[in-house]
Design a protein around this motif. Structure first.
Motif, PDB file in Angstrom:
ATOM      1  N   HIS A   1      19.857  -0.655  12.560  1.00 38.43           N
ATOM      2  CA  HIS A   1      18.483  -1.067  12.819  1.00 38.43           C
ATOM      3  C   HIS A   1      17.463  -0.370  11.922  1.00 38.43           C
ATOM      4  CE1 HIS A   1      15.142   0.663  15.457  1.00 38.43           C
ATOM      5  NE2 HIS A   1      14.612  -0.396  14.916  1.00 38.43           N
TER       6      HIS A   1
ATOM      7  N   ALA B   1      15.234  -2.144   8.997  1.00 35.88           N
ATOM      8  CA  ALA B   1      13.764  -2.108   9.033  1.00 35.88           C
ATOM      9  C   ALA B   1      13.192  -1.533   7.741  1.00 35.88           C
ATOM     10  CB  ALA B   1      13.298  -1.303  10.248  1.00 35.88           C
TER      11      ALA B   1
ATOM     12  N   LEU C   1       9.046 -10.160   9.501  1.00 37.25           N
ATOM     13  CA  LEU C   1      10.389  -9.571   9.619  1.00 37.25           C
ATOM     14  C   LEU C   1      10.301  -8.047   9.673  1.00 37.25           C
ATOM     15  CD1 LEU C   1      13.483  -9.779   9.651  1.00 37.25           C
ATOM     16  CD2 LEU C   1      13.408  -9.754   7.137  1.00 37.25           C
TER      17      LEU C   1
ATOM     18  N   SER D   1      11.640  -6.217  12.939  1.00 41.32           N
ATOM     19  CA  SER D   1      12.827  -5.368  12.784  1.00 41.32           C
ATOM     20  C   SER D   1      12.536  -3.931  13.204  1.00 41.32           C
ATOM     21  CB  SER D   1      13.361  -5.431  11.350  1.00 41.32           C
ATOM     22  OG  SER D   1      12.432  -4.908  10.433  1.00 41.32           O
TER      23      SER D   1
ATOM     24  N   GLU E   1      17.826  -7.063  17.959  1.00 43.48           N
ATOM     25  CA  GLU E   1      18.749  -7.583  16.951  1.00 43.48           C
ATOM     26  C   GLU E   1      18.655  -9.100  16.796  1.00 43.48           C
ATOM     27  OE1 GLU E   1      22.676  -5.833  17.097  1.00 43.48           O
ATOM     28  OE2 GLU E   1      23.538  -7.554  16.046  1.00 43.48           O
TER      29      GLU E   1
ATOM     30  N   THR F   1      15.392 -10.131  15.217  1.00 40.79           N
ATOM     31  CA  THR F   1      15.395  -9.742  13.804  1.00 40.79           C
ATOM     32  C   THR F   1      16.199 -10.738  12.982  1.00 40.79           C
ATOM     33  OG1 THR F   1      15.131  -7.399  14.346  1.00 40.79           O
ATOM     34  CG2 THR F   1      16.044  -7.909  12.185  1.00 40.79           C
TER      35      THR F   1
END
Ligand code: ASC
Length: 151
Positions: free
Chosen positions: A61, A65, A118, A122, A127, A130
């Motif tokens: 994650h 990001a 996005l 994110s 999840e 995203t």
């Protein structure tokens, strides 16, 4: 040319390119190299995100990001690289870009907006949201490539 003159010329070119006076002569090869550098930097970040979305790379994650933020940042810098008529043998840009500038720049804006979204989504770490937002970005890439990129 003296090295300091080269630096001064480069600085002048950068400051004028960034101003509203886009009429400064930037060689097509320079513009092409600039935007291809950005596209490569975008792809460098995009591929690992794509692999995570497809489940071929472990979901990370924070890493996702970070990359989404990078893409969002780069996306805003692309349009200025399309100086009028800047096509070279290396370029994959089609002349239609300048014949349909309003459409091209709107499609670029869609990419910027989807990338910013996005990056934000994110960071929140959901999840599935995203992944959905990533697919939206990919569609904005494709929308432009379909019309304005050779090959
Ligand atoms: C990629 C890549 C693109 C976009 C596009 C998305 O990985 O190289 O140009 O994603 O295929 O549809």
């Amino acid at each position: 040319m003296h090295p300091l003159n080269i630096v001064a010329t480069a600085a002048l070119g950068i400051s004028l390119a960034g101003s509203a006076l886009g009429a400064v002569a930037i060689r097509p090869a320079t513009a092409v190299a600039y935007r291809q550098g950005l596209y490569r930097a975008i792809l460098w970040n995009f591929v690992p995100m794509s692999e995570m979305v497809r489940g071929r790379l472990a979901w990370n994650h924070q890493g996702f990001a970070q990359r989404a933020g990078n893409v969002a940042f780069y996306s805003t810098q692309l349009l200025e690289g399309f100086t009028p008529g800047s096509i070279t043998a290396r370029s994959e840009a089609k002349p239609e870009i300048w014949r349909n500038w309003a459409d091209f720049s709107a499609k670029m804006k869609n990419f910027e907006d989807a990338s910013a979204k996005l990056a934000e989504i994110s960071r929140n770490g959901n999840e599935s949201a995203t992944k959905q937002a990533f697919r939206q970005v990919a569609m904005t890439c494709k929308a432009c490539h379909d019309h304005y990129r050779r090959n």
